[in-house]
Scaffold this motif. Sequence first.
Motif, mmCIF file in Angstrom:
data_model
loop_
_atom_site.group_PDB
_atom_site.id
_atom_site.type_symbol
_atom_site.label_atom_id
_atom_site.label_comp_id
_atom_site.label_asym_id
_atom_site.label_seq_id
_atom_site.Cartn_x
_atom_site.Cartn_y
_atom_site.Cartn_z
ATOM 1 N N GLN A 135 0.824 -1.203 0.000
ATOM 2 C CA GLN A 135 0.000 0.000 0.000
ATOM 3 C C GLN A 135 0.861 1.256 0.000
ATOM 4 O O GLN A 135 0.536 2.250 -0.677
ATOM 5 N N LEU A 139 1.011 4.395 -2.677
ATOM 6 C CA LEU A 139 0.966 5.819 -2.310
ATOM 7 C C LEU A 139 2.164 6.569 -2.884
ATOM 8 O O LEU A 139 2.006 7.702 -3.396
ATOM 9 N N SER A 143 1.940 9.509 -5.673
ATOM 10 C CA SER A 143 2.507 10.843 -5.447
ATOM 11 C C SER A 143 3.482 11.233 -6.554
ATOM 12 O O SER A 143 3.460 12.363 -7.063
ATOM 13 N N LEU A 203 -7.542 4.265 -1.105
ATOM 14 C CA LEU A 203 -6.149 4.463 -0.678
ATOM 15 C C LEU A 203 -5.523 5.637 -1.420
ATOM 16 O O LEU A 203 -4.845 6.484 -0.804
ATOM 17 N N ARG A 204 -5.774 5.741 -2.728
ATOM 18 C CA ARG A 204 -5.188 6.827 -3.521
ATOM 19 C C ARG A 204 -5.843 8.168 -3.209
ATOM 20 O O ARG A 204 -5.173 9.211 -3.202
ATOM 21 N N GLN A 206 -7.745 8.967 -0.295
ATOM 22 C CA GLN A 206 -7.751 9.365 1.112
ATOM 23 C C GLN A 206 -6.475 8.969 1.852
ATOM 24 O O GLN A 206 -6.244 9.457 2.959
ATOM 25 N N GLY A 207 -5.706 8.061 1.271
ATOM 26 C CA GLY A 207 -4.479 7.616 1.943
ATOM 27 C C GLY A 207 -4.748 6.676 3.105
ATOM 28 O O GLY A 207 -3.880 6.533 3.974
ATOM 29 N N THR A 208 -5.921 6.030 3.124
ATOM 30 C CA THR A 208 -6.278 5.126 4.214
ATOM 31 C C THR A 208 -5.735 3.729 3.929
ATOM 32 O O THR A 208 -6.050 3.136 2.889
#
Length: 400
Positions: A135, A139, A143, A203-204, A206-208
Amino acid sequence: MSTERFPTMAPTTSSPAVFRRSATAAFVLCALLALQACGKKQEPAAAEVTPPPDPLVVQVKPEMASNFKVAPLKMADIATVQEVAGRVEANERLVSRIGASVTGRVTEVLADLGYNVRPGQALARVTSPELTQAQLAVLRASSQTSLAARAVERARQLIQADVIGSAELQRRESELAIARAELRAATDQLRLLGVSAGEVQRLRDQGTLATSTVVTAERAGVVIERTVSQGQVAQPGDPLFTVADLSNVWVVGAMPEQAATSVQLGQSVEIDVPALNGVPLTGKVVYVGATVEPETRTVAIRTQVDNAQRALKPQMLATMRISGAPRQVLALPADAVVRENDRDHVFVKTGDNRYRLTPVELGPTSNGLRPLLQGVKEGTEVVTQGAFHLNNERKRAELE
Protein backbone atom coordinates in the motif's frame (compact mmCIF):
# COMPACT_ATOMS: atom_id res chain seq x y z
CA MET A 1 -17.94 -190.29 43.64
CA SER A 2 -20.30 -189.02 41.16
CA THR A 3 -19.28 -186.42 38.67
CA GLU A 4 -21.65 -183.35 38.32
CA ARG A 5 -22.03 -181.68 34.95
CA PHE A 6 -21.88 -177.90 34.80
CA PRO A 7 -23.60 -176.04 31.93
CA THR A 8 -21.32 -174.72 29.22
CA MET A 9 -21.09 -170.75 29.13
CA ALA A 10 -21.35 -168.86 25.75
CA PRO A 11 -18.30 -166.79 24.76
CA THR A 12 -18.34 -162.98 25.50
CA THR A 13 -18.95 -160.54 22.47
CA SER A 14 -16.59 -157.72 23.63
CA SER A 15 -14.11 -158.14 20.86
CA PRO A 16 -11.80 -155.32 19.57
CA ALA A 17 -13.78 -154.89 16.31
CA VAL A 18 -17.03 -154.25 18.11
CA PHE A 19 -15.37 -151.59 20.28
CA ARG A 20 -14.04 -149.71 17.30
CA ARG A 21 -17.46 -149.53 15.66
CA SER A 22 -19.00 -148.13 18.84
CA ALA A 23 -16.33 -145.44 19.19
CA THR A 24 -16.79 -144.36 15.59
CA ALA A 25 -20.55 -143.99 16.05
CA ALA A 26 -20.10 -141.95 19.18
CA PHE A 27 -17.61 -139.60 17.43
CA VAL A 28 -19.99 -139.01 14.53
CA LEU A 29 -22.84 -138.23 16.96
CA CYS A 30 -20.69 -135.68 18.85
CA ALA A 31 -19.62 -134.03 15.59
CA LEU A 32 -23.20 -133.63 14.49
CA LEU A 33 -24.17 -132.10 17.82
CA ALA A 34 -21.23 -129.67 17.61
CA LEU A 35 -22.13 -128.60 14.09
CA GLN A 36 -25.71 -128.02 15.15
CA ALA A 37 -24.57 -125.83 18.03
CA CYS A 38 -22.26 -123.81 15.77
CA GLY A 39 -25.06 -123.32 13.29
CA LYS A 40 -27.25 -121.82 15.99
CA LYS A 41 -24.52 -119.26 16.87
CA GLN A 42 -24.14 -117.92 13.28
CA GLU A 43 -25.45 -114.33 12.89
CA PRO A 44 -28.26 -113.69 10.44
CA ALA A 45 -27.37 -112.22 7.03
CA ALA A 46 -27.33 -108.37 6.83
CA ALA A 47 -30.39 -106.71 5.35
CA GLU A 48 -30.00 -104.86 2.02
CA VAL A 49 -29.18 -101.04 2.54
CA THR A 50 -31.32 -98.52 0.60
CA PRO A 51 -29.26 -95.53 -0.70
CA PRO A 52 -30.39 -92.11 0.62
CA PRO A 53 -32.32 -89.85 -1.79
CA ASP A 54 -30.45 -87.13 -3.73
CA PRO A 55 -30.97 -83.84 -1.79
CA LEU A 56 -30.67 -81.86 -5.04
CA VAL A 57 -33.61 -83.62 -6.68
CA VAL A 58 -37.22 -82.62 -6.06
CA GLN A 59 -40.35 -84.46 -7.16
CA VAL A 60 -43.49 -82.34 -7.21
CA LYS A 61 -47.08 -83.51 -7.24
CA PRO A 62 -48.90 -83.45 -10.60
CA GLU A 63 -51.34 -80.83 -9.37
CA MET A 64 -48.37 -78.47 -8.64
CA ALA A 65 -46.74 -78.86 -12.06
CA SER A 66 -48.66 -75.92 -13.52
CA ASN A 67 -46.92 -73.58 -11.07
CA PHE A 68 -43.57 -74.04 -12.82
CA LYS A 69 -42.75 -73.04 -16.38
CA VAL A 70 -40.10 -75.03 -18.24
CA ALA A 71 -38.31 -73.95 -21.43
CA PRO A 72 -35.23 -75.17 -23.33
CA LEU A 73 -32.06 -73.10 -23.22
CA LYS A 74 -31.45 -71.13 -26.40
CA MET A 75 -29.25 -68.40 -27.83
CA ALA A 76 -30.06 -64.71 -27.36
CA ASP A 77 -28.54 -61.34 -28.27
CA ILE A 78 -26.94 -59.97 -25.12
CA ALA A 79 -24.69 -56.98 -24.67
CA THR A 80 -21.91 -57.93 -22.31
CA VAL A 81 -22.09 -55.79 -19.18
CA GLN A 82 -18.90 -54.99 -17.31
CA GLU A 83 -19.43 -53.96 -13.67
CA VAL A 84 -16.81 -51.62 -12.25
CA ALA A 85 -16.65 -50.55 -8.62
CA GLY A 86 -16.15 -46.82 -8.18
CA ARG A 87 -16.81 -43.76 -6.07
CA VAL A 88 -18.18 -40.27 -6.52
CA GLU A 89 -15.69 -37.40 -6.72
CA ALA A 90 -15.96 -33.69 -7.37
CA ASN A 91 -15.41 -32.61 -10.96
CA GLU A 92 -11.86 -31.27 -10.89
CA ARG A 93 -12.70 -28.79 -13.62
CA LEU A 94 -15.22 -27.20 -11.26
CA VAL A 95 -12.98 -27.17 -8.17
CA SER A 96 -11.10 -24.15 -6.79
CA ARG A 97 -8.33 -24.43 -4.22
CA ILE A 98 -8.05 -21.05 -2.57
CA GLY A 99 -5.08 -19.81 -0.56
CA ALA A 100 -3.70 -16.60 0.91
CA SER A 101 -1.95 -14.21 -1.45
CA VAL A 102 0.44 -12.91 1.22
CA THR A 103 2.36 -14.25 4.14
CA GLY A 104 0.44 -13.30 7.25
CA ARG A 105 -1.63 -14.34 10.21
CA VAL A 106 -5.25 -15.42 9.84
CA THR A 107 -7.32 -13.14 12.04
CA GLU A 108 -10.80 -14.36 11.08
CA VAL A 109 -12.32 -17.45 9.43
CA LEU A 110 -15.63 -16.64 7.74
CA ALA A 111 -16.57 -19.98 6.09
CA ASP A 112 -16.71 -23.60 7.22
CA LEU A 113 -17.23 -27.03 5.67
CA GLY A 114 -20.48 -27.35 3.78
CA TYR A 115 -21.04 -23.63 3.32
CA ASN A 116 -22.54 -22.54 0.00
CA VAL A 117 -20.53 -19.58 -1.25
CA ARG A 118 -20.84 -17.19 -4.19
CA PRO A 119 -18.08 -15.66 -6.32
CA GLY A 120 -16.17 -12.96 -4.45
CA GLN A 121 -17.49 -13.96 -1.02
CA ALA A 122 -14.99 -13.49 1.83
CA LEU A 123 -13.74 -16.74 3.34
CA ALA A 124 -11.04 -15.45 5.73
CA ARG A 125 -9.08 -12.34 6.68
CA VAL A 126 -5.27 -12.15 6.84
CA THR A 127 -3.04 -9.40 8.25
CA SER A 128 0.45 -9.05 6.76
CA PRO A 129 3.42 -6.64 6.71
CA GLU A 130 3.61 -7.27 2.97
CA LEU A 131 0.19 -5.70 2.59
CA THR A 132 1.33 -2.53 4.35
CA GLN A 133 4.46 -2.25 2.19
CA ALA A 134 2.43 -2.77 -0.98
CA GLN A 135 0.00 0.00 0.00
CA LEU A 136 2.86 2.36 0.74
CA ALA A 137 4.31 1.56 -2.67
CA VAL A 138 1.01 2.57 -4.27
CA LEU A 139 0.97 5.82 -2.31
CA ARG A 140 4.54 6.66 -3.39
CA ALA A 141 3.81 5.82 -7.01
CA SER A 142 0.62 7.87 -6.91
CA SER A 143 2.51 10.84 -5.45
CA GLN A 144 5.27 10.57 -8.07
CA THR A 145 2.67 10.45 -10.81
CA SER A 146 0.99 13.60 -9.51
CA LEU A 147 4.32 15.44 -9.32
CA ALA A 148 5.31 14.31 -12.81
CA ALA A 149 1.94 15.39 -14.20
CA ARG A 150 2.29 18.88 -12.67
CA ALA A 151 5.85 19.15 -13.98
CA VAL A 152 4.68 18.41 -17.50
CA GLU A 153 1.93 20.98 -17.20
CA ARG A 154 4.46 23.67 -16.11
CA ALA A 155 6.81 22.70 -18.90
CA ARG A 156 4.07 23.20 -21.47
CA GLN A 157 3.36 26.66 -20.05
CA LEU A 158 7.07 27.53 -20.10
CA ILE A 159 7.59 26.33 -23.63
CA GLN A 160 4.74 28.57 -24.79
CA ALA A 161 6.55 31.48 -23.12
CA ASP A 162 9.70 30.40 -24.92
CA VAL A 163 11.51 29.89 -21.60
CA ILE A 164 12.53 26.27 -22.10
CA GLY A 165 13.12 24.14 -25.15
CA SER A 166 11.12 21.16 -26.38
CA ALA A 167 13.77 18.74 -25.11
CA GLU A 168 12.91 19.62 -21.51
CA LEU A 169 9.23 19.04 -22.16
CA GLN A 170 9.97 15.63 -23.65
CA ARG A 171 12.08 14.70 -20.62
CA ARG A 172 9.31 15.57 -18.21
CA GLU A 173 6.71 13.73 -20.29
CA SER A 174 8.96 10.66 -20.18
CA GLU A 175 9.16 10.91 -16.41
CA LEU A 176 5.37 11.10 -16.25
CA ALA A 177 5.01 7.96 -18.36
CA ILE A 178 7.42 6.09 -16.11
CA ALA A 179 5.57 7.28 -12.98
CA ARG A 180 2.24 6.14 -14.39
CA ALA A 181 3.70 2.72 -15.27
CA GLU A 182 5.07 2.35 -11.75
CA LEU A 183 1.65 3.29 -10.34
CA ARG A 184 -0.09 0.67 -12.47
CA ALA A 185 2.42 -1.98 -11.41
CA ALA A 186 2.04 -1.11 -7.71
CA THR A 187 -1.76 -1.13 -8.06
CA ASP A 188 -1.73 -4.51 -9.78
CA GLN A 189 0.53 -5.90 -7.06
CA LEU A 190 -1.88 -4.65 -4.42
CA ARG A 191 -4.83 -6.22 -6.24
CA LEU A 192 -2.96 -9.55 -6.29
CA LEU A 193 -2.71 -9.33 -2.52
CA GLY A 194 -6.49 -9.40 -2.28
CA VAL A 195 -7.27 -5.69 -2.02
CA SER A 196 -10.40 -4.73 -3.95
CA ALA A 197 -10.53 -1.98 -6.57
CA GLY A 198 -12.64 0.20 -4.27
CA GLU A 199 -10.11 -0.09 -1.46
CA VAL A 200 -7.30 0.83 -3.85
CA GLN A 201 -9.18 3.93 -5.00
CA ARG A 202 -9.84 4.99 -1.40
CA LEU A 203 -6.15 4.46 -0.68
CA ARG A 204 -5.19 6.83 -3.52
CA ASP A 205 -7.85 9.40 -2.70
CA GLN A 206 -7.75 9.36 1.11
CA GLY A 207 -4.48 7.62 1.94
CA THR A 208 -6.28 5.13 4.21
CA LEU A 209 -4.36 1.88 4.66
CA ALA A 210 -6.27 -1.42 4.82
CA THR A 211 -5.40 -3.40 7.92
CA SER A 212 -6.00 -6.85 6.38
CA THR A 213 -6.56 -8.65 3.11
CA VAL A 214 -9.46 -10.96 2.33
CA VAL A 215 -9.36 -14.51 1.00
CA THR A 216 -12.31 -14.68 -1.42
CA ALA A 217 -14.12 -17.46 -3.31
CA GLU A 218 -13.37 -17.55 -7.02
CA ARG A 219 -16.51 -19.46 -8.03
CA ALA A 220 -19.88 -20.44 -6.63
CA GLY A 221 -19.99 -23.80 -4.91
CA VAL A 222 -19.69 -25.70 -1.66
CA VAL A 223 -16.73 -25.62 0.72
CA ILE A 224 -15.62 -29.27 0.72
CA GLU A 225 -12.33 -28.74 2.56
CA ARG A 226 -10.94 -26.25 5.07
CA THR A 227 -7.34 -26.41 6.33
CA VAL A 228 -7.06 -23.09 8.15
CA SER A 229 -7.75 -21.96 11.71
CA GLN A 230 -7.80 -18.57 13.36
CA GLY A 231 -4.33 -17.46 14.42
CA GLN A 232 -2.57 -19.68 11.89
CA VAL A 233 0.26 -18.21 9.80
CA ALA A 234 -0.55 -18.66 6.12
CA GLN A 235 1.93 -18.79 3.26
CA PRO A 236 1.22 -17.94 -0.38
CA GLY A 237 0.25 -21.10 -2.23
CA ASP A 238 -1.06 -22.92 0.85
CA PRO A 239 -4.58 -24.20 0.05
CA LEU A 240 -6.81 -22.88 2.83
CA PHE A 241 -10.20 -23.70 1.29
CA THR A 242 -11.45 -26.00 -1.45
CA VAL A 243 -14.67 -24.92 -3.15
CA ALA A 244 -16.42 -27.27 -5.58
CA ASP A 245 -19.41 -26.80 -7.85
CA LEU A 246 -21.28 -30.10 -7.30
CA SER A 247 -23.87 -29.55 -10.04
CA ASN A 248 -21.75 -31.92 -12.09
CA VAL A 249 -19.62 -34.71 -10.56
CA TRP A 250 -17.33 -37.55 -11.60
CA VAL A 251 -17.71 -41.26 -10.90
CA VAL A 252 -14.26 -42.85 -11.11
CA GLY A 253 -13.16 -46.48 -11.04
CA ALA A 254 -10.68 -48.98 -12.44
CA MET A 255 -11.45 -51.85 -14.83
CA PRO A 256 -9.32 -54.87 -15.85
CA GLU A 257 -6.91 -54.20 -18.67
CA GLN A 258 -8.52 -56.98 -20.78
CA ALA A 259 -11.86 -55.15 -20.80
CA ALA A 260 -10.56 -51.60 -21.14
CA THR A 261 -10.36 -51.80 -24.94
CA SER A 262 -14.16 -52.18 -25.17
CA VAL A 263 -14.81 -48.78 -23.57
CA GLN A 264 -15.02 -45.67 -25.74
CA LEU A 265 -15.19 -41.97 -24.92
CA GLY A 266 -18.76 -40.70 -24.89
CA GLN A 267 -20.20 -44.16 -24.20
CA SER A 268 -23.30 -44.23 -22.00
CA VAL A 269 -22.92 -45.84 -18.57
CA GLU A 270 -25.50 -46.96 -16.03
CA ILE A 271 -24.58 -46.02 -12.47
CA ASP A 272 -25.93 -47.54 -9.28
CA VAL A 273 -25.33 -45.69 -5.99
CA PRO A 274 -26.47 -47.74 -2.95
CA ALA A 275 -27.01 -44.57 -0.91
CA LEU A 276 -29.74 -43.46 -3.34
CA ASN A 277 -31.81 -46.64 -2.78
CA GLY A 278 -31.80 -47.82 -6.37
CA VAL A 279 -32.48 -44.50 -8.13
CA PRO A 280 -31.19 -45.07 -11.71
CA LEU A 281 -28.47 -42.75 -12.99
CA THR A 282 -26.76 -42.42 -16.34
CA GLY A 283 -23.51 -40.80 -17.30
CA LYS A 284 -20.95 -40.63 -20.10
CA VAL A 285 -17.38 -41.85 -20.25
CA VAL A 286 -15.13 -38.77 -20.32
CA TYR A 287 -11.77 -40.41 -19.68
CA VAL A 288 -10.09 -43.77 -20.23
CA GLY A 289 -6.57 -44.12 -18.86
CA ALA A 290 -3.71 -44.35 -21.35
CA THR A 291 -1.58 -46.48 -19.00
CA VAL A 292 -2.07 -49.61 -16.90
CA GLU A 293 -1.61 -49.57 -13.12
CA PRO A 294 1.25 -52.10 -12.69
CA GLU A 295 0.19 -53.36 -9.26
CA THR A 296 -3.50 -53.98 -9.97
CA ARG A 297 -3.34 -54.41 -13.78
CA THR A 298 -6.26 -52.02 -14.18
CA VAL A 299 -7.03 -48.96 -16.27
CA ALA A 300 -8.58 -45.83 -14.77
CA ILE A 301 -11.99 -44.83 -16.08
CA ARG A 302 -14.03 -41.71 -15.39
CA THR A 303 -17.65 -40.86 -16.06
CA GLN A 304 -19.44 -37.52 -15.75
CA VAL A 305 -22.90 -37.29 -14.17
CA ASP A 306 -25.30 -34.34 -13.84
CA ASN A 307 -26.11 -33.62 -10.20
CA ALA A 308 -28.55 -30.73 -10.28
CA GLN A 309 -30.36 -31.94 -7.13
CA ARG A 310 -27.05 -32.41 -5.23
CA ALA A 311 -28.04 -35.99 -4.37
CA LEU A 312 -24.56 -37.29 -5.20
CA LYS A 313 -21.90 -36.41 -2.66
CA PRO A 314 -18.13 -36.88 -2.92
CA GLN A 315 -16.81 -40.27 -1.69
CA MET A 316 -20.15 -42.07 -2.11
CA LEU A 317 -19.68 -45.67 -3.32
CA ALA A 318 -21.03 -46.53 -6.76
CA THR A 319 -21.12 -49.30 -9.36
CA MET A 320 -20.70 -48.53 -13.05
CA ARG A 321 -22.29 -50.90 -15.58
CA ILE A 322 -20.72 -50.54 -19.01
CA SER A 323 -22.43 -52.37 -21.88
CA GLY A 324 -20.40 -53.79 -24.74
CA ALA A 325 -21.48 -54.77 -28.28
CA PRO A 326 -24.39 -57.31 -28.44
CA ARG A 327 -23.48 -60.93 -29.29
CA GLN A 328 -25.19 -64.32 -29.50
CA VAL A 329 -24.80 -66.34 -26.29
CA LEU A 330 -26.74 -68.92 -24.30
CA ALA A 331 -28.97 -67.03 -21.88
CA LEU A 332 -31.77 -67.62 -19.42
CA PRO A 333 -34.15 -65.33 -17.50
CA ALA A 334 -32.85 -63.87 -14.27
CA ASP A 335 -35.91 -65.35 -12.48
CA ALA A 336 -34.66 -68.86 -13.31
CA VAL A 337 -31.56 -68.42 -11.12
CA VAL A 338 -31.49 -69.71 -7.55
CA ARG A 339 -28.75 -68.56 -5.20
CA GLU A 340 -27.61 -71.42 -2.95
CA ASN A 341 -24.38 -71.68 -0.91
CA ASP A 342 -22.97 -68.57 -2.57
CA ARG A 343 -23.38 -70.07 -6.05
CA ASP A 344 -25.87 -69.70 -8.89
CA HIS A 345 -28.08 -72.70 -9.68
CA VAL A 346 -30.91 -73.61 -12.05
CA PHE A 347 -33.46 -76.44 -11.92
CA VAL A 348 -33.00 -78.91 -14.79
CA LYS A 349 -35.96 -81.13 -15.70
CA THR A 350 -34.92 -84.81 -15.43
CA GLY A 351 -38.33 -86.50 -15.75
CA ASP A 352 -42.05 -86.05 -15.27
CA ASN A 353 -42.43 -83.43 -12.52
CA ARG A 354 -38.88 -84.19 -11.47
CA TYR A 355 -36.17 -81.52 -11.32
CA ARG A 356 -32.55 -81.36 -10.21
CA LEU A 357 -30.76 -78.31 -8.76
CA THR A 358 -27.70 -77.80 -10.99
CA PRO A 359 -24.82 -75.32 -10.38
CA VAL A 360 -24.00 -72.92 -13.23
CA GLU A 361 -21.71 -69.98 -13.94
CA LEU A 362 -23.48 -66.87 -15.20
CA GLY A 363 -22.62 -63.39 -16.36
CA PRO A 364 -24.19 -60.15 -15.06
CA THR A 365 -27.83 -59.37 -15.86
CA SER A 366 -28.60 -57.53 -19.10
CA ASN A 367 -32.21 -56.64 -19.97
CA GLY A 368 -33.56 -59.34 -17.65
CA LEU A 369 -31.33 -62.09 -19.09
CA ARG A 370 -28.16 -63.66 -17.74
CA PRO A 371 -25.59 -65.17 -20.11
CA LEU A 372 -24.70 -68.79 -19.36
CA LEU A 373 -20.95 -69.33 -19.13
CA GLN A 374 -20.79 -72.92 -17.91
CA GLY A 375 -22.90 -75.70 -16.40
CA VAL A 376 -25.79 -76.54 -18.78
CA LYS A 377 -25.87 -77.25 -22.53
CA GLU A 378 -28.06 -75.71 -25.21
CA GLY A 379 -31.51 -77.26 -25.46
CA THR A 380 -31.60 -78.44 -21.85
CA GLU A 381 -35.01 -77.89 -20.28
CA VAL A 382 -34.81 -75.66 -17.22
CA VAL A 383 -37.36 -74.03 -14.93
CA THR A 384 -37.74 -70.41 -16.06
CA GLN A 385 -40.57 -69.40 -13.70
CA GLY A 386 -41.21 -70.54 -10.14
CA ALA A 387 -37.63 -71.61 -9.41
CA PHE A 388 -37.69 -69.93 -6.02
CA HIS A 389 -40.80 -71.80 -4.89
CA LEU A 390 -39.45 -75.04 -6.35
CA ASN A 391 -36.33 -74.65 -4.24
CA ASN A 392 -38.51 -74.19 -1.15
CA GLU A 393 -40.26 -77.48 -1.99
CA ARG A 394 -36.87 -79.17 -2.30
CA LYS A 395 -35.79 -77.92 1.13
CA ARG A 396 -39.06 -78.95 2.67
CA ALA A 397 -38.74 -82.47 1.25
CA GLU A 398 -35.16 -82.68 2.47
CA LEU A 399 -36.22 -81.80 6.01
CA GLU A 400 -38.98 -84.40 5.95
